[in-house]
Design a protein around this motif. Structure first.
Motif, PDB file in Angstrom:
ATOM      1  N   ASP A 166      -1.668  -1.302   2.621  1.00 18.95           N
ATOM      2  CA  ASP A 166      -1.210  -2.575   2.256  1.00 18.95           C
ATOM      3  C   ASP A 166      -1.948  -3.404   3.387  1.00 18.95           C
ATOM      4  OD1 ASP A 166       0.741  -2.944  -0.158  1.00 18.95           O
ATOM      5  OD2 ASP A 166       1.483  -1.527   1.048  1.00 18.95           O
ATOM      6  N   GLN A 185      -1.471   6.259  -1.955  1.00 17.48           N
ATOM      7  CA  GLN A 185      -1.619   5.551  -3.207  1.00 17.48           C
ATOM      8  C   GLN A 185      -0.402   5.852  -4.114  1.00 17.48           C
ATOM      9  OE1 GLN A 185      -5.493   6.009  -4.974  1.00 17.48           O
ATOM     10  NE2 GLN A 185      -6.016   3.803  -4.350  1.00 17.48           N
ATOM     11  N   ASP A 186      -0.205   6.954  -4.133  1.00 16.64           N
ATOM     12  CA  ASP A 186       1.160   7.297  -5.058  1.00 16.64           C
ATOM     13  C   ASP A 186       2.285   6.936  -4.508  1.00 16.64           C
ATOM     14  OD1 ASP A 186       2.203   9.092  -7.273  1.00 16.64           O
ATOM     15  OD2 ASP A 186       3.434   9.898  -5.675  1.00 16.64           O
ATOM     16  N   ARG A 242      10.329   8.494   1.233  1.00 19.54           N
ATOM     17  CA  ARG A 242      10.665   8.098  -0.216  1.00 19.54           C
ATOM     18  C   ARG A 242      12.178   8.151  -0.346  1.00 19.54           C
ATOM     19  NH1 ARG A 242       7.178  10.834  -2.679  1.00 19.54           N
ATOM     20  NH2 ARG A 242       5.704   9.200  -3.246  1.00 19.54           N
ATOM     21  N   ARG A 301       2.982   4.131  -2.606  1.00 16.05           N
ATOM     22  CA  ARG A 301       2.978   2.645  -2.899  1.00 16.05           C
ATOM     23  C   ARG A 301       3.337   2.549  -4.403  1.00 16.05           C
ATOM     24  NH1 ARG A 301      -2.242   0.072  -1.332  1.00 16.05           N
ATOM     25  NH2 ARG A 301      -1.106  -1.950  -1.817  1.00 16.05           N
ATOM     26  N   ARG A 302       2.619   3.210  -5.375  1.00 18.42           N
ATOM     27  CA  ARG A 302       2.965   2.927  -6.660  1.00 18.42           C
ATOM     28  C   ARG A 302       4.403   3.282  -7.096  1.00 18.42           C
ATOM     29  NH1 ARG A 302      -2.247   5.245  -7.823  1.00 18.42           N
ATOM     30  NH2 ARG A 302      -1.272   7.535  -8.009  1.00 18.42           N
ATOM     31  N   THR A 303       5.080   4.279  -6.631  1.00 21.39           N
ATOM     32  CA  THR A 303       6.428   4.826  -6.880  1.00 21.39           C
ATOM     33  C   THR A 303       7.288   4.051  -6.055  1.00 21.39           C
ATOM     34  OG1 THR A 303       6.089   6.559  -5.534  1.00 21.39           O
ATOM     35  CG2 THR A 303       5.328   6.918  -7.938  1.00 21.39           C
ATOM     36  N   THR A 304       7.285   3.566  -4.973  1.00 22.17           N
ATOM     37  CA  THR A 304       8.045   2.624  -4.289  1.00 22.17           C
ATOM     38  C   THR A 304       7.788   1.403  -4.216  1.00 22.17           C
ATOM     39  OG1 THR A 304       7.166   2.945  -2.155  1.00 22.17           O
ATOM     40  CG2 THR A 304       8.527   5.100  -2.859  1.00 22.17           C
ATOM     41  N   ASP A 305       8.611   0.535  -3.608  1.00 23.18           N
ATOM     42  CA  ASP A 305       8.411  -0.689  -3.239  1.00 23.18           C
ATOM     43  C   ASP A 305       8.411  -0.652  -1.765  1.00 23.18           C
ATOM     44  OD1 ASP A 305      10.982  -0.458  -2.473  1.00 23.18           O
ATOM     45  OD2 ASP A 305      11.879  -2.359  -3.395  1.00 23.18           O
ATOM     46  N   ASP A 340      -5.111   9.585  -1.820  1.00 23.49           N
ATOM     47  CA  ASP A 340      -4.152   9.793  -3.044  1.00 23.49           C
ATOM     48  C   ASP A 340      -2.589   9.917  -2.920  1.00 23.49           C
ATOM     49  OD1 ASP A 340      -6.597   9.993  -4.573  1.00 23.49           O
ATOM     50  OD2 ASP A 340      -6.325  11.755  -5.185  1.00 23.49           O
TER      51      ASP A 340
END
Length: 339
Positions: free
Chosen positions: A163, A133-134, A103, A136-140, A130
């Motif tokens: 993905d 998932q976190d 990240r 993927r949510r906080t980065t592109d 988790d």
């Protein structure tokens, strides 16, 4: 003139070896004390861990942008936080550190999770799911799973957070389910007259103890726990793979699938090796080229010292481990033939 020479009797010499042996013993003791102090200093505060930074091993490709390959190998379990230092990536703590590194590194544009694991503990698997998932949510930054020989049960559970999933044709995956291992020594107890007595606060406080047969009420309680975690497994597949719940429950009977079968059933997206997974990740990140690096761990000084000091595991314990009798009485997302 020397009197001893007059009498013909040699003069007694002072014995020095007791002093030498004593000195060596003192030095050895001081060395052990210094080693203990060094271990304490290296370990840090008990119960805490410091974030791990992984080395980058070049795999292929080139350019300024990178694709980070994060290996998840072996049984999934929580790390032992009694000592600091690097922890395996097949732990929630290790995966968290690897994803943190990916990240914070702006040159990392995508992650390939190389999963070669039969799964493990329910809690550890859920925490790793988790963490993905976190990320993927906080980065592109896209996440693609590359399955190795085995990516079953908890190994598949964490893969559903990606993905895309790429499996080899010969990969063993699936094993969608949960179990709680319980030993039973009741027959041996009766035969040899050995009993374990529990002073307990409620009739279910010691349920599942290996010295007594499991009662129907106890069995129903354990089954309710298994059913709850099974429902959670089904839910992550429904959400991660976009499959109808009814269809997932049809597939989730505990059996393993080959990579070919899994692709046909919609449990994975396509077939291929790590190179294929890298190409999928590169396409998702919109890159024409990228340098592929693998996150690896180098043993710390503390780990090297502890490995040398660790006693050899007794053969009896090795046999128990081989027979899977060392599993704790807790829920597992684990591919275990015969379970």
């Amino acid at each position: 003139m020397d009197r001893s020479s007059e009498s013909g009797t040699p003069s007694p010499r002072r014995r020095r070896w007791p002093w030498i042996v004593g000195g060596l013993a003192v030095l050895g003791f001081l060395g052990l004390v210094a080693l203990g102090i060094a271990l304490v200093l290296l370990a840090g505060t008990p119960g805490t861990t410091t974030p791990t930074t992984y080395d980058e091993e070049y795999v292929s490709g080139g350019g300024a942008d990178k694709i980070a390959v994060i290996p998840v190998e072996g049984t999934i379990a929580s790390a032992d936080s009694s000592l600091s230092g690097p922890v395996p990536i097949a732990t929630p703590e290790g995966l968290r550190d690897a994803l943190r590194q990916a990240r914070e590194d702006e040159s990392v544009r995508a992650v390939v999770l190389a999963v070669n694991s039969p799964g493990g503990g329910v809690t550890a698997s859920d925490l790793m799911h988790d963490a993905l998932q976190d990320f993927r949510r906080t980065t592109d930054k896209p996440v693609v799973v590359s399955m190795g020989d085995v990516a079953a049960s908890g190994g598949y559970y964490i893969s559903t957070a990606a993905d895309r999933i790429v499996a080899n044709e010969t990969t063993l995956t699936g094993s969608i389910g949960v179990f709680i291992p319980l030993l039973n020594f009741s027959e041996a107890s009766e035969r040899y007259g050995v009993k374990q007595i529990y002073i307990k606060s409620g009739r279910f406080k010691a349920m599942g103890n290996p010295w007594n047969e499991l009662t129907e009420d106890e069995r129903r309680i354990f089954q309710s726990i298994v059913d709850q975690y099974y429902d959670e497994f089904v839910e992550v597949i429904v959400e991660g793979r976009d499959l109808p719940e009814k269809r997932v429950r049809e597939l989730a009977d505990g059996r393993v699938y080959s990579g070919i079968q899994a692709e046909r059933l919609g449990l994975v997206d396509r077939l291929g090796n790590l190179d294929v997974a890298v190409r999928v990740a590169r396409d998702l990140a919109g890159l024409d080229e990228a340098r592929v690096v693998r996150y690896v761990q180098s043993p710390s000084l503390l780990e090297t010292m502890l490995a040398r000091l660790e006693p050899r595991e007794p053969e009896s314990l090795q046999l128990l481990r081989a027979a899977n009798l060392d599993l704790e009485a807790k829920p597992y997302y684990l591919y275990l033939p015969g379970a």
